[in-house]
Design an enzyme around this catalytic site. Structure first.
Site, PDB file in Angstrom:
ATOM      1  N   CYS A   1      17.044  20.737  -3.243  1.00  0.00           N
ATOM      2  CA  CYS A   1      15.764  20.393  -2.620  1.00  0.00           C
ATOM      3  C   CYS A   1      15.587  21.242  -1.364  1.00  0.00           C
ATOM      4  O   CYS A   1      16.452  22.038  -1.014  1.00  0.00           O
ATOM      5  CB  CYS A   1      15.743  18.921  -2.245  1.00  0.00           C
TER       6      CYS A   1
ATOM      7  N   CYS B   1      18.414  20.936   1.125  1.00  0.00           N
ATOM      8  CA  CYS B   1      19.663  21.589   0.723  1.00  0.00           C
ATOM      9  C   CYS B   1      19.551  23.089   0.947  1.00  0.00           C
ATOM     10  O   CYS B   1      20.506  23.736   1.375  1.00  0.00           O
ATOM     11  CB  CYS B   1      19.963  21.310  -0.752  1.00  0.00           C
TER      12      CYS B   1
END
Lengths: 316, 79
Positions: free
Chosen positions: B10, B13
């Site tokens: 995501c 991350c």
């Protein structure tokens, strides 16, 4: 003091005419903007510190093998204070199941987390007063508690992907210890991060409140979607379900609708539908839930949010 | 030395991986950053992503993210 500052800037610095419509609008805009940003900064900072004491690993332990109902209440409350990135919904779900957190209790947590958070509550407080904010928070928790409770009662464990039950991580995960100084640091970064994400939406929302004010007739929408129309709530919720945004992003629309005479219950139900149910989250959850369970989840959420909208409209 | 960034991919991350890359560069060490997206692998360390693992030790997990200086400090502490 804020009021004086706003009027000083409007009439002293920009030299607008006292009592003119533009002057009023600018003064209101400056006052509201400063007020909301102050509120947001202070509250996000405090909540971030509180949250640092409730990492998901600890929440999991608290909820493990909890009885239903009590578990649902606890999970909904912990959903408010436990920080988690939507990207970790899958590992979190698996971790909860593995630790013996009942399915319905897990759902209460997953429902309350995106819907009831400090940003949503502060924004509602700043723009519409503490009453609306408190009601939103209270009913949001109710939706999470009962939504999860019903899912638990339906015994839908068979619709969770089988591999979830086969996970054995050994519970070796640790909680990283933080000093108080580190908690303050993280809270500071988090506050700056959130403000960076939401400031534009807030300015637009306040701008709508201040400037569009006199231009569209107050009761423009009331004729179509006022309290008298029994379809207003379901239509608002069904429109909100496919839309996806965080509380800040939906705020300009919420402000405009409220301003133009839509009843508070209908608007809050709309906001809940937008924040609680989202396609990206559904796609993430599809990795651990089978389609029928996702459908039941979406259905129960839609029905409970509609019910909340009606209750709002009756009591407000 | 090994550095792992845990997360299914995501925005947060990605941000964590970027910060780790930058930190490694600034520290002048030659380490490849491994992105771990497999859930089973991630859950050996934590259930809250994004995570940062240095030499097998979990140094950060979940939200809020650390700032770039903190990431550098976390990696430096394992050199």
């Amino acid at each position: 003091m804020l009021k004086e500052f706003a009027s000083y800037v409007t009439y002293g610095l920009i030299m607008l005419e006292q009592g003119s419509r533009l002057g009023d609008a600018i003064e209101f805009f400056i006052y509201d903007t400063i007020k909301i940003f102050l509120l947001l900064s202070v509250i996000i900072f405090i909540v971030s510190i509180i949250r640092s004491y409730f990492p998901p690993e600890k929440t999991k332990k608290i909820l493990s093998h909890k009885k239903e109902f009590i578990g649902n209440i606890l999970a909904a409350l912990l959903g408010v204070v436990t920080p988690f990135c939507s990207c970790s919904a899958v590992p979190l779900f698996i971790g909860f199941v593995e630790a013996g957190v009942p399915l319905g209790v897990t759902f209460s947590f997953l429902i309350s987390s995106p819907m009831v958070n400090e940003v949503a509550v502060v924004l509602l407080w700043g723009l519409f007063g503490w009453k609306i904010a408190a009601i939103y928070m209270g009913t949001g928790l109710l939706v999470a508690i009962f939504g999860g409770f019903i899912i638990g009662k339906l015994k839908l464990e068979k619709w969770v992907e089988e591999y979830v039950y086969k996970f054995h991580t050994g519970q070796g995960q640790e909680i990283i210890k933080q000093t108080f100084k580190e908690r303050l640091q993280y809270a500071k970064w988090n506050t700056a991060d959130i403000l960076k994400k939401v400031w534009l939406f807030i300015i637009i929302a306040i701008g709508i409140g201040g400037f569009i004010h006199g231009y569209v007739p107050e009761d423009f929408l009331v004729n179509y979607a006022g309290k008298g129309n029994p379809f207003a709530v379901p239509v608002a919720v069904l429109l909100g379900v496919p839309l996806y945004s965080n509380a800040a992003g939906v705020l300009p629309i919420v402000y405009a609708l409220m301003e133009k005479g839509l009843s508070a219950g209908t608007v809050l139900a709309f906001m809940m539908a937008v924040t609680a149910l989202s396609l990206p989250e559904m796609i993430i959850l599809r990795k651990v839930l089978k389609m029928p369970l996702l459908g039941v989840f979406a259905g129960i959420m839609t029905v409970t949010i509609i019910a909340v909208g009606y209750i709002f409209n009756v009591i407000l | 030395m090994e550095i792992k960034v845990l997360g299914p991919g995501c925005a947060n991350c990605e941000k964590m991986a970027e910060m780790a890359k930058k930190a490694v560069k600034e520290l002048g060490i030659d380490v490849k950053i491994e992105k771990v997206t497999n859930i089973q692998e991630i859950m050996k360390y934590t259930m809250s992503t994004p995570g940062l693992v240095v030499n097998g030790k979990l140094k950060h997990s979940g939200k809020p993210l650390p700032n770039p200086d903190k990431v550098k400090e976390l990696i430096k502490s394992e050199i």
